[in-house]
Design a protein around this motif. Sequence first.
Motif, PDB file in Angstrom:
ATOM      1  N   VAL A 111       0.856  -1.176   0.000  1.00  0.00           N
ATOM      2  CA  VAL A 111       0.000   0.000   0.000  1.00  0.00           C
ATOM      3  C   VAL A 111       0.894   1.229   0.000  1.00  0.00           C
ATOM      4  O   VAL A 111       1.684   1.434   0.928  1.00  0.00           O
ATOM      5  N   VAL A 112       0.801   2.019  -1.055  1.00  0.00           N
ATOM      6  CA  VAL A 112       1.624   3.218  -1.208  1.00  0.00           C
ATOM      7  C   VAL A 112       0.716   4.380  -1.588  1.00  0.00           C
ATOM      8  O   VAL A 112      -0.462   4.193  -1.917  1.00  0.00           O
ATOM      9  N   THR A 113       1.240   5.583  -1.563  1.00  0.00           N
ATOM     10  CA  THR A 113       0.434   6.743  -1.939  1.00  0.00           C
ATOM     11  C   THR A 113       0.199   6.747  -3.447  1.00  0.00           C
ATOM     12  O   THR A 113       0.971   6.177  -4.223  1.00  0.00           O
ATOM     13  N   ARG A 114      -0.853   7.416  -3.854  1.00  0.00           N
ATOM     14  CA  ARG A 114      -1.129   7.537  -5.287  1.00  0.00           C
ATOM     15  C   ARG A 114      -0.033   8.340  -5.986  1.00  0.00           C
ATOM     16  O   ARG A 114       0.293   8.074  -7.143  1.00  0.00           O
ATOM     17  N   ASP A 115       0.540   9.295  -5.260  1.00  0.00           N
ATOM     18  CA  ASP A 115       1.655  10.059  -5.827  1.00  0.00           C
ATOM     19  C   ASP A 115       2.840   9.153  -6.121  1.00  0.00           C
ATOM     20  O   ASP A 115       3.535   9.316  -7.134  1.00  0.00           O
ATOM     21  N   SER A 116       3.078   8.168  -5.238  1.00  0.00           N
ATOM     22  CA  SER A 116       4.189   7.242  -5.451  1.00  0.00           C
ATOM     23  C   SER A 116       3.968   6.402  -6.701  1.00  0.00           C
ATOM     24  O   SER A 116       4.916   6.131  -7.462  1.00  0.00           O
ATOM     25  N   VAL A 117       2.725   5.978  -6.924  1.00  0.00           N
ATOM     26  CA  VAL A 117       2.407   5.214  -8.127  1.00  0.00           C
ATOM     27  C   VAL A 117       2.743   6.022  -9.372  1.00  0.00           C
ATOM     28  O   VAL A 117       3.345   5.521 -10.331  1.00  0.00           O
ATOM     29  N   ALA A 118       2.367   7.289  -9.352  1.00  0.00           N
ATOM     30  CA  ALA A 118       2.627   8.158 -10.503  1.00  0.00           C
ATOM     31  C   ALA A 118       4.114   8.441 -10.655  1.00  0.00           C
ATOM     32  O   ALA A 118       4.662   8.376 -11.773  1.00  0.00           O
ATOM     33  N   ASN A 119       4.794   8.750  -9.545  1.00  0.00           N
ATOM     34  CA  ASN A 119       6.216   9.078  -9.608  1.00  0.00           C
ATOM     35  C   ASN A 119       7.062   7.893 -10.078  1.00  0.00           C
ATOM     36  O   ASN A 119       8.074   8.080 -10.760  1.00  0.00           O
ATOM     37  N   LEU A 120       6.655   6.675  -9.695  1.00  0.00           N
ATOM     38  CA  LEU A 120       7.406   5.478 -10.095  1.00  0.00           C
ATOM     39  C   LEU A 120       7.013   4.995 -11.490  1.00  0.00           C
ATOM     40  O   LEU A 120       7.656   4.111 -12.041  1.00  0.00           O
ATOM     41  N   GLY A 121       5.953   5.580 -12.047  1.00  0.00           N
ATOM     42  CA  GLY A 121       5.497   5.169 -13.375  1.00  0.00           C
ATOM     43  C   GLY A 121       4.943   3.754 -13.382  1.00  0.00           C
ATOM     44  O   GLY A 121       5.084   3.033 -14.377  1.00  0.00           O
ATOM     45  N   LEU A 122       4.286   3.350 -12.300  1.00  0.00           N
ATOM     46  CA  LEU A 122       3.776   1.985 -12.208  1.00  0.00           C
ATOM     47  C   LEU A 122       2.554   1.794 -13.098  1.00  0.00           C
ATOM     48  O   LEU A 122       1.665   2.633 -13.149  1.00  0.00           O
ATOM     49  N   SER A 123       2.529   0.680 -13.795  1.00  0.00           N
ATOM     50  CA  SER A 123       1.395   0.307 -14.633  1.00  0.00           C
ATOM     51  C   SER A 123       1.378  -1.209 -14.749  1.00  0.00           C
ATOM     52  O   SER A 123       2.358  -1.877 -14.399  1.00  0.00           O
ATOM     53  N   LEU A 124       0.274  -1.772 -15.208  1.00  0.00           N
ATOM     54  CA  LEU A 124       0.167  -3.218 -15.336  1.00  0.00           C
ATOM     55  C   LEU A 124       1.276  -3.749 -16.241  1.00  0.00           C
ATOM     56  O   LEU A 124       1.479  -3.266 -17.352  1.00  0.00           O
ATOM     57  N   GLY A 125       2.006  -4.734 -15.730  1.00  0.00           N
ATOM     58  CA  GLY A 125       3.081  -5.340 -16.500  1.00  0.00           C
ATOM     59  C   GLY A 125       4.449  -4.738 -16.271  1.00  0.00           C
ATOM     60  O   GLY A 125       5.459  -5.321 -16.680  1.00  0.00           O
ATOM     61  N   SER A 126       4.516  -3.576 -15.615  1.00  0.00           N
ATOM     62  CA  SER A 126       5.816  -2.963 -15.363  1.00  0.00           C
ATOM     63  C   SER A 126       6.524  -3.673 -14.213  1.00  0.00           C
ATOM     64  O   SER A 126       5.890  -4.291 -13.362  1.00  0.00           O
ATOM     65  N   ARG A 127       7.856  -3.622 -14.191  1.00  0.00           N
ATOM     66  CA  ARG A 127       8.635  -4.279 -13.151  1.00  0.00           C
ATOM     67  C   ARG A 127       8.819  -3.363 -11.957  1.00  0.00           C
ATOM     68  O   ARG A 127       9.016  -2.153 -12.093  1.00  0.00           O
ATOM     69  N   ALA A 128       8.754  -3.960 -10.776  1.00  0.00           N
ATOM     70  CA  ALA A 128       8.951  -3.211  -9.540  1.00  0.00           C
ATOM     71  C   ALA A 128       9.470  -4.166  -8.485  1.00  0.00           C
ATOM     72  O   ALA A 128       9.395  -5.386  -8.622  1.00  0.00           O
ATOM     73  N   CYS A 129      10.000  -3.581  -7.423  1.00  0.00           N
ATOM     74  CA  CYS A 129      10.576  -4.375  -6.343  1.00  0.00           C
ATOM     75  C   CYS A 129       9.904  -3.999  -5.028  1.00  0.00           C
ATOM     76  O   CYS A 129       9.809  -2.822  -4.680  1.00  0.00           O
ATOM     77  N   ALA A 130       9.424  -5.003  -4.305  1.00  0.00           N
ATOM     78  CA  ALA A 130       8.857  -4.801  -2.971  1.00  0.00           C
ATOM     79  C   ALA A 130       9.989  -4.938  -1.952  1.00  0.00           C
ATOM     80  O   ALA A 130      10.661  -5.964  -1.896  1.00  0.00           O
ATOM     81  N   VAL A 131      10.176  -3.905  -1.163  1.00  0.00           N
ATOM     82  CA  VAL A 131      11.291  -3.845  -0.221  1.00  0.00           C
ATOM     83  C   VAL A 131      10.734  -3.742   1.194  1.00  0.00           C
ATOM     84  O   VAL A 131       9.844  -2.926   1.459  1.00  0.00           O
ATOM     85  N   PHE A 132      11.252  -4.564   2.105  1.00  0.00           N
ATOM     86  CA  PHE A 132      10.815  -4.488   3.499  1.00  0.00           C
ATOM     87  C   PHE A 132      11.893  -5.056   4.413  1.00  0.00           C
ATOM     88  O   PHE A 132      12.701  -5.898   4.026  1.00  0.00           O
ATOM     89  N   LYS A 133      11.907  -4.559   5.646  1.00  0.00           N
ATOM     90  CA  LYS A 133      12.911  -4.954   6.616  1.00  0.00           C
ATOM     91  C   LYS A 133      12.655  -6.363   7.138  1.00  0.00           C
ATOM     92  O   LYS A 133      11.520  -6.828   7.186  1.00  0.00           O
ATOM     93  N   ALA A 134      13.728  -7.010   7.575  1.00  0.00           N
ATOM     94  CA  ALA A 134      13.609  -8.343   8.162  1.00  0.00           C
ATOM     95  C   ALA A 134      12.784  -8.299   9.448  1.00  0.00           C
ATOM     96  O   ALA A 134      12.090  -9.258   9.790  1.00  0.00           O
ATOM     97  N   SER A 135      12.833  -7.184  10.156  1.00  0.00           N
ATOM     98  CA  SER A 135      12.087  -7.049  11.404  1.00  0.00           C
ATOM     99  C   SER A 135      10.588  -6.902  11.176  1.00  0.00           C
ATOM    100  O   SER A 135       9.797  -6.996  12.108  1.00  0.00           O
ATOM    101  N   ALA A 136      10.185  -6.668   9.902  1.00  0.00           N
ATOM    102  CA  ALA A 136       8.766  -6.520   9.583  1.00  0.00           C
ATOM    103  C   ALA A 136       8.084  -7.862   9.348  1.00  0.00           C
ATOM    104  O   ALA A 136       6.862  -7.910   9.177  1.00  0.00           O
TER     105      ALA A 136
END
Length: 272
Positions: free
Chosen positions: A240-265
């Motif tokens: 779950v990210v902000t709508r601004d983040s979606v736009a800034n990252l240029g996310l769209s169906l089929g585009s590549r992205a990386c989910a990043v999270f800490k081991a403590s999470a």
Amino acid sequence: MSQLHHRLVGKLALETEVGPFLGDTRIRLLEAIERHGSISQAAKAVPLSYKAAWDAVDAMNNLADEALVTRTTGGRHGGGTQLTDYGRKIVAMYRAVEQEYQDALDRLAARMGEVEAGDVRKFQTLLKRMSMKTSARNQFVGKITGLREGEVDFEVRLRLDETNELVAVITRESAENLELAIGKEVFAFVKSSSLLLLTDPNVRTTARNQLWGEVSHIHDGPVNAEVGLTLPGGKTVTAVVTRDSVANLGLSLGSRACAVFKASAVILAVYA
């Protein structure tokens, strides 16, 4: 006063320690996907909301040994959804077991007159207490491939599939309570709000967990958006990210992205 008769009418549900895996609604969703070849049409047939249908498919694929549903994005007809051979076998097996299950309930119901009403209520209360749900959007299962003991914490490496691995950091006390060992199967939970998304492979981060995949769905809200990534092995992860983040990252169906999270999470659970 006439005698109160109890009849047991149930729906078969296959549960894991992290919540439901298969039930009547999900089976009907799988059957509708097989008929329509479209998750949106299948959702209408069940009926479910489009988002709930996606969530159910993601959960089933993540908890199953093999993917039950495969999806394609883009293309001339906007992509499609279909059952795998394994998914068809699961549906057929469920329907066969469901009939046996109801037959057994009917036989038990015939003997309910011998049971006190208070005992029935206690039994119902016990079933309710034993059921468990979690608010964590991301739920995985895998075997421990590595354990590293520190003075205070334990680092646990969990193999999700041939491509992906998770790292969790938990306390020594938690590791002892869970009786962790190499090869033991454990469940991992990660809240969607704990995930960040990246698109640049050159960005460096201290987060231990980095899962690359293709954007499979984007659900917009007033402020935030839910973004699902399908990993190479077929499992999914949701952030779950902000709508601004979606736009800034240029996310769209089929585009590549990386989910990043800490081991403590990462929260771990095991069979009791």
